[in-house]
Design an enzyme around this catalytic site. Structure first.
Site, PDB file in Angstrom:
ATOM      1  N   ASN A 188      85.518  58.861  51.687  1.00 36.68           N
ATOM      2  CA  ASN A 188      85.220  58.092  52.892  1.00 36.68           C
ATOM      3  C   ASN A 188      85.365  59.012  54.103  1.00 36.68           C
ATOM      4  OD1 ASN A 188      84.852  55.696  51.424  1.00 36.68           O
ATOM      5  ND2 ASN A 188      87.051  55.274  51.444  1.00 36.68           N
ATOM      6  N   HIS A 240      90.542  63.405  51.475  1.00 31.43           N
ATOM      7  CA  HIS A 240      90.955  62.975  50.134  1.00 31.43           C
ATOM      8  C   HIS A 240      89.747  62.519  49.330  1.00 31.43           C
ATOM      9  CE1 HIS A 240      91.378  59.650  53.000  1.00 31.43           C
ATOM     10  NE2 HIS A 240      91.035  58.814  52.022  1.00 31.43           N
TER      11      HIS A 240
END
Ligand code: 5GP
Length: 113
Positions: free
Chosen positions: A86, A99
Site C-alpha cells: 500500500n 512494508h
C-alpha cells in the site's frame, strides 16, 4: 519525525511475532490479519514508502523481493499467496515505513476494495 510502530518493532520496544530476521529486513505476523497467514516484511532502514525509494535502494529492494518466496515456503503457502504494498493515502497506507504484506492460507478475491 517520530518513530513509526515498525521502527519500534525493529528496536524491540514493542513485541511482535517475528518469523524471519537478517541484517537488512524483518518479517513478522500482522497484528490484524486479513487472511489465515498475514505477514509483513519490512526493511530495517527507515524508508517511509515505495515512493521514497531511490536507485541506491536497488539491492535492498531486490533482497526484499527475493525474500518473499522464501518466506512463503517457510509459511507453507504452497497453494499461493498475494503480495501487497500500500502506498500513500489512496493506497491505504497507514504506517509510514515501507512494508510488503504477504497474505495467504485462503483463496483471495480480486479486485481488492
Ligand atoms: P498498511 O495499512 O500501512 O499497508 O499496513 C499496516 C499494517 O500494519 C496493517 O495491516 C496493521 O494491521 C499492521 N500493524 C499496525 N500496527 C501493528 C503492530 O503494532 N504490530 C503488528 N504486528 N502489526 C501492526
Amino acid at each position: 519525525m517520530s518513530k513509526t510502530i515498525f521502527a519500534r518493532i525493529i528496536d524491540r520496544e514493542i513485541p511482535a511475532n517475528i518469523v524471519y530476521e537478517d541484517d537488512l529486513c524483518l518479517a513478522f505476523h500482522d497484528v490484524n490479519p486479513q487472511a489465515p497467514t498475514h505477514v509483513l516484511l519490512i526493511p530495517k532502514s527507515p524508508i517511509s514508502s515505495l515512493d521514497e525509494t531511490a536507485n541506491d535502494d536497488a539491492a535492498l529492494l531486490a533482497h526484499l523481493l527475493l525474500m518473499i518466496p522464501r518466506l512463503a515456503t517457510q509459511l507453507k503457502l504452497a497453494d499461493g499467496y498475494r503480495v501487497v504494498v500500500n502506498c500513500g493515502p489512496d493506497g491505504g497506507q497507514t504506517v509510514d515505513h515501507l512494508h510488503f504484506h504477504i497474505l495467504g492460507g485462503r483463496p483471495l478475491t480480486w479486485p481488492p476494495g
